[in-house]
Structure formats: structure tokens, C-alpha cells
Design an enzyme around this catalytic site. Structure first.
Site, PDB file in Angstrom:
ATOM      1  N   HIS A 139      34.882  56.390  40.193  1.00  0.00           N
ATOM      2  CA  HIS A 139      35.099  56.106  41.771  1.00  0.00           C
ATOM      3  C   HIS A 139      37.263  56.525  40.935  1.00  0.00           C
ATOM      4  O   HIS A 139      37.545  55.769  40.242  1.00  0.00           O
ATOM      5  CB  HIS A 139      35.477  55.705  43.009  1.00  0.00           C
ATOM      6  CG  HIS A 139      35.872  56.018  44.088  1.00  0.00           C
ATOM      7  ND1 HIS A 139      36.216  57.382  44.434  1.00  0.00           N
ATOM      8  CD2 HIS A 139      37.047  55.132  44.608  1.00  0.00           C
ATOM      9  CE1 HIS A 139      36.690  57.035  45.790  1.00  0.00           C
ATOM     10  NE2 HIS A 139      37.473  55.740  45.836  1.00  0.00           N
ATOM     11  N   GLU A 155      40.410  50.136  44.842  1.00  0.00           N
ATOM     12  CA  GLU A 155      39.413  50.097  46.519  1.00  0.00           C
ATOM     13  C   GLU A 155      39.490  51.327  47.316  1.00  0.00           C
ATOM     14  O   GLU A 155      40.913  51.949  47.495  1.00  0.00           O
ATOM     15  CB  GLU A 155      39.508  48.862  47.234  1.00  0.00           C
ATOM     16  CG  GLU A 155      39.350  47.854  46.273  1.00  0.00           C
ATOM     17  CD  GLU A 155      39.227  46.554  46.931  1.00  0.00           C
ATOM     18  OE1 GLU A 155      39.852  46.487  48.385  1.00  0.00           O
ATOM     19  OE2 GLU A 155      38.972  45.397  46.454  1.00  0.00           O
ATOM     20  N   SER A 156      38.576  51.819  48.342  1.00  0.00           N
ATOM     21  CA  SER A 156      38.816  53.290  49.063  1.00  0.00           C
ATOM     22  C   SER A 156      39.975  53.153  49.602  1.00  0.00           C
ATOM     23  O   SER A 156      39.972  51.557  50.731  1.00  0.00           O
ATOM     24  CB  SER A 156      37.275  53.168  49.356  1.00  0.00           C
ATOM     25  OG  SER A 156      37.451  54.391  50.175  1.00  0.00           O
ATOM     26  N   GLY A 157      40.658  53.659  50.512  1.00  0.00           N
ATOM     27  CA  GLY A 157      41.483  53.438  51.450  1.00  0.00           C
ATOM     28  C   GLY A 157      42.852  53.092  50.918  1.00  0.00           C
ATOM     29  O   GLY A 157      43.482  52.664  51.970  1.00  0.00           O
ATOM     30  N   ILE A 158      42.599  52.976  49.409  1.00  0.00           N
ATOM     31  CA  ILE A 158      44.106  52.007  48.908  1.00  0.00           C
ATOM     32  C   ILE A 158      45.662  53.227  48.361  1.00  0.00           C
ATOM     33  O   ILE A 158      46.650  52.412  48.749  1.00  0.00           O
ATOM     34  CB  ILE A 158      44.233  51.297  47.769  1.00  0.00           C
ATOM     35  CG1 ILE A 158      44.731  49.869  48.145  1.00  0.00           C
ATOM     36  CG2 ILE A 158      43.883  52.279  46.979  1.00  0.00           C
ATOM     37  CD1 ILE A 158      44.778  49.039  46.771  1.00  0.00           C
ATOM     38  N   GLY A 159      44.911  54.245  48.927  1.00  0.00           N
ATOM     39  CA  GLY A 159      46.017  55.271  48.771  1.00  0.00           C
ATOM     40  C   GLY A 159      46.148  56.496  47.357  1.00  0.00           C
ATOM     41  O   GLY A 159      47.695  56.553  47.112  1.00  0.00           O
ATOM     42  N   SER A 161      44.436  58.829  47.194  1.00  0.00           N
ATOM     43  CA  SER A 161      45.093  59.955  47.128  1.00  0.00           C
ATOM     44  C   SER A 161      45.966  60.735  47.619  1.00  0.00           C
ATOM     45  O   SER A 161      46.814  61.697  47.343  1.00  0.00           O
ATOM     46  CB  SER A 161      43.602  60.523  48.173  1.00  0.00           C
ATOM     47  OG  SER A 161      42.219  60.262  47.683  1.00  0.00           O
ATOM     48  N   ARG A 244      55.750  41.085  34.846  1.00  0.00           N
ATOM     49  CA  ARG A 244      57.473  40.987  35.478  1.00  0.00           C
ATOM     50  C   ARG A 244      57.653  41.490  34.673  1.00  0.00           C
ATOM     51  O   ARG A 244      59.148  42.119  33.775  1.00  0.00           O
ATOM     52  CB  ARG A 244      58.243  40.003  36.574  1.00  0.00           C
ATOM     53  CG  ARG A 244      56.844  39.787  37.683  1.00  0.00           C
ATOM     54  CD  ARG A 244      58.081  39.065  38.149  1.00  0.00           C
ATOM     55  NE  ARG A 244      59.655  39.838  38.860  1.00  0.00           N
ATOM     56  CZ  ARG A 244      60.308  38.999  39.603  1.00  0.00           C
ATOM     57  NH1 ARG A 244      59.357  37.782  39.868  1.00  0.00           N
ATOM     58  NH2 ARG A 244      61.017  39.762  39.668  1.00  0.00           N
TER      59      ARG A 244
END
Length: 316
Positions: A139, A155-159, A161, A244
């Protein structure tokens, strides 16, 4: 073990078919290597790799043309008695009637190409290496950014796309969204492609499915791309310490190959497309031998060294 049917090989390599009555879809190629029969044409079949595609070029064809007819018939019977995937004649050569008769009888496809033997073999081996390579589906989103294959995970929906869409608007190219098929070509190369069903489509929550190729043009998409860098998007956690400096690269293992992996914490207002661009360019400069993190580290070390000397002078 799955393979590539000869019909697909004919279509992709634009080959001439000399045995049209054989069902090419039923004949499978399961080895990525090819074989040029040399000793076999002289009657030596010990250690013969009959499960490979057989290639006949100028040397092999000329040798057969000068062979005694009786011996040639014997060699043909022996050679074509093995269950090989197919025989390909290069440089525009064509099999004789006797060869074709035995090939049809034994169900061995005979094909032809006008390409030079060495060039054709290299192209064929690359095609078979890709089609027969170990493959997994994960995925994520795969985008070509400045020539570097950037695999965006999270994770799904994290941005993922949304980041890909912004990269496309900035002139980069989409390979696949949501499902990435990864093939291991060799110990150093992983190639990502899209499932044919979802190719060049992006799903955006609240909008639905969009066709990138139609909306942004053919220059905005790409069929396949080497995977050079993995970017993992994750929710920002206040108590977690993030790297960092980037002095040491982190890696992710895919099909046994190690790929550089960078974790990006997500907070509102961060421009993911710009960050992905910066990550791709930074990775590219590292491949060329320059590391900004190491350059800064060396500058600090040199500066500390000068300060120590100044303190010693003052103490003296």
C-alpha cells in the site's frame, strides 16, 4: 511457478511467428536466461538447458547451412525432441521446411526477428527478468521526482495521494497510487508498477476517482520506475525525537533489497510536495558524493578546533 506465455513475448518483442498452428498462450517461459545452442548443433546434448528460450544467430544458422543433410536431419530430430519454450531466429533468418515440420510435430513455437542477435538477447533478457521477477504488492504511492523513484508510504488517510497530486501539478510523474507492485530485478534494482486495473487513477477522499493521464496529460504519468527512496509519512508525536541532522541513512528492506527510508512527521501546514522534492534532490546529491549533513558536521568540527587553539593561546 508462474511464467510468461509465448504469445505475450511475441506481442512485446514484435516477433514473426513461423508456427501459427501452435497455441502460444499455452506455452510458458519460466526461465529468464536464454541459450544459444552451439555444441548441441554438433550433437552434444549433455547439460543442455532445454527449459530456456533458444536463440539462433548468424553463427548457428551458417553452421547448419553447411552441415551434411543426413547429419542435419539427425541433429534436428534430437534438438527438437526436447521440450523447449520456443526457438527464435535472429537477423531475419528463417527455419527450413524440415525444421518447421518437426517443430510443429513436437509443439515447439518457431519465431523470428530482424534484430541483431546480441542486441535482441539483451532486450529479451531484460523483458524476462522483469516479467519473471519476484513480486509483492504494498500500500503506497510511487512518483517519479526529478528522475528518482519516490515511494510514499503511511497509514490510510494520512495524505499520500494528496502529496502525489501536488507533485504531479509541479511537473513530476505518477507511476501508481494506492497499490504498488514491486519486482526485484536483481540484488540492486527494485521496479515499481501499477496494477493494470487502477493504472493512472488517484483516489481523493471527498472527490472520488480522478484520471491523472486525462487531466494532466501523458507527460504526467509513467508506466514503471525504479524505487530509489522511501518516504514514510507518520503523525507528529510531541514526545518523539526525530532525526534533525541526517548523518546516518536509515533503510527499509523490500524483497531482500535495502532502500533508503526517511520518516516525515506530519503536522498541519507542512507542504508535503515541497518536502518530497527536497528529499529526492538531497538523495540525488548524496549519490553524487555530497552530503549537506556531513559538510555541516565538518564545519562545526573545524570551528571547534579553531576555538580550542584560541583558548590555548589566551592561556599562554
Amino acid at each position: 511457478m508462474s511464467g510468461v506465455n509465448v504469445k505475450k513475448l511475441v506481442e512485446k518483442m514484435e516477433l514473426t511467428v513461423f508456427t501459427p498452428h501452435i497455441d502460444l498462450e499455452q506455452v510458458q517461459i519460466k526461465k529468464r536466461d536464454v541459450n544459444r545452442p552451439a555444441l548441441q548443433l554438433n550433437g552434444y546434448f549433455e547439460h543442455f538447458q532445454e527449459d530456456r528460450v533458444q536463440i539462433l544467430g548468424t553463427v548457428e544458422y551458417s553452421f547448419l547451412q553447411h552441415m551434411d543433410p543426413i547429419k542435419k536431419d539427425t541433429i534436428y530430430h534430437e534438438f527438437l525432441s526436447y521440450k523447449m519454450p520456443c526457438v527464435i531466429f535472429c537477423r531475419g533468418f528463417e527455419p527450413g521446411e524440415a525444421f518447421l515440420r518437426l517443430a510443429n510435430k513436437n509443439g515447439i513455437p518457431c519465431l523470428g526477428t530482424k534484430k541483431e542477435t546480441s542486441a535482441f538477447m539483451a532486450e529479451l533478457i531484460y523483458l524476462l527478468s522483469f516479467e519473471l521477477a519476484p513480486c509483492i504488492s504494498i500500500h503506497g504511492v510511487l512518483v517519479d521526482v526529478y528522475g528518482e523513484g519516490v515511494l510514499i508510504m503511511g497509514e490510510s488517510g494520512i495524505g499520500k495521494s494528496e502529496a502525489a497530486l501536488e507533485l504531479i501539478r509541479r511537473g513530476h510523474r505518477l507511476v501508481t497510487d494506492d497499490v504498488v507492485e514491486i519486482r526485484k530485478i536483481n540484488d540492486r534494482t527494485l521496479v515499481g508498477t501499477s496494477p493494470e486495473v487502477t493504472r493512472y487513477f488517484i483516489e481523493l477522499r471527498g472527490i472520488g476517482i480522478i484520471d491523472v493521464k486525462t487531466m494532466f496529460g501523458v507527460e504526467s504519468v509513467k508506466e514503471k520506475q525504479n524505487i530509489d527512496l522511501v518516504i514514510k509519512l507518520e503523525e507528529w508525536k510531541k514526545d518523539k525525537e526525530y532525526d534533525r541532522m541526517g548523518l546516518e541513512d536509515e533503510y527499509m528492506e523490500l524483497l531482500g533489497n535495502k532502500v533508503v527510508c526517511q520518516s516525515l512527521p506530519i503536522r498541519p501546514g507542512r507542504n508535503l510536495a515541497v518536502i518530497c522534492e527536497a528529499a529526492a534532490v538531497n538523495y540525488r546529491t548524496k549519490k553524487m558524493g555530497y552530503s549537506a549533513a556531513h559538510e555541516l558536521y565538518q564545519r562545526v568540527q573545524r570551528n571547534l578546533g579553531l576555538n580550542d587553539d584560541d583558548c590555548k593561546d589566551l592561556e599562554a
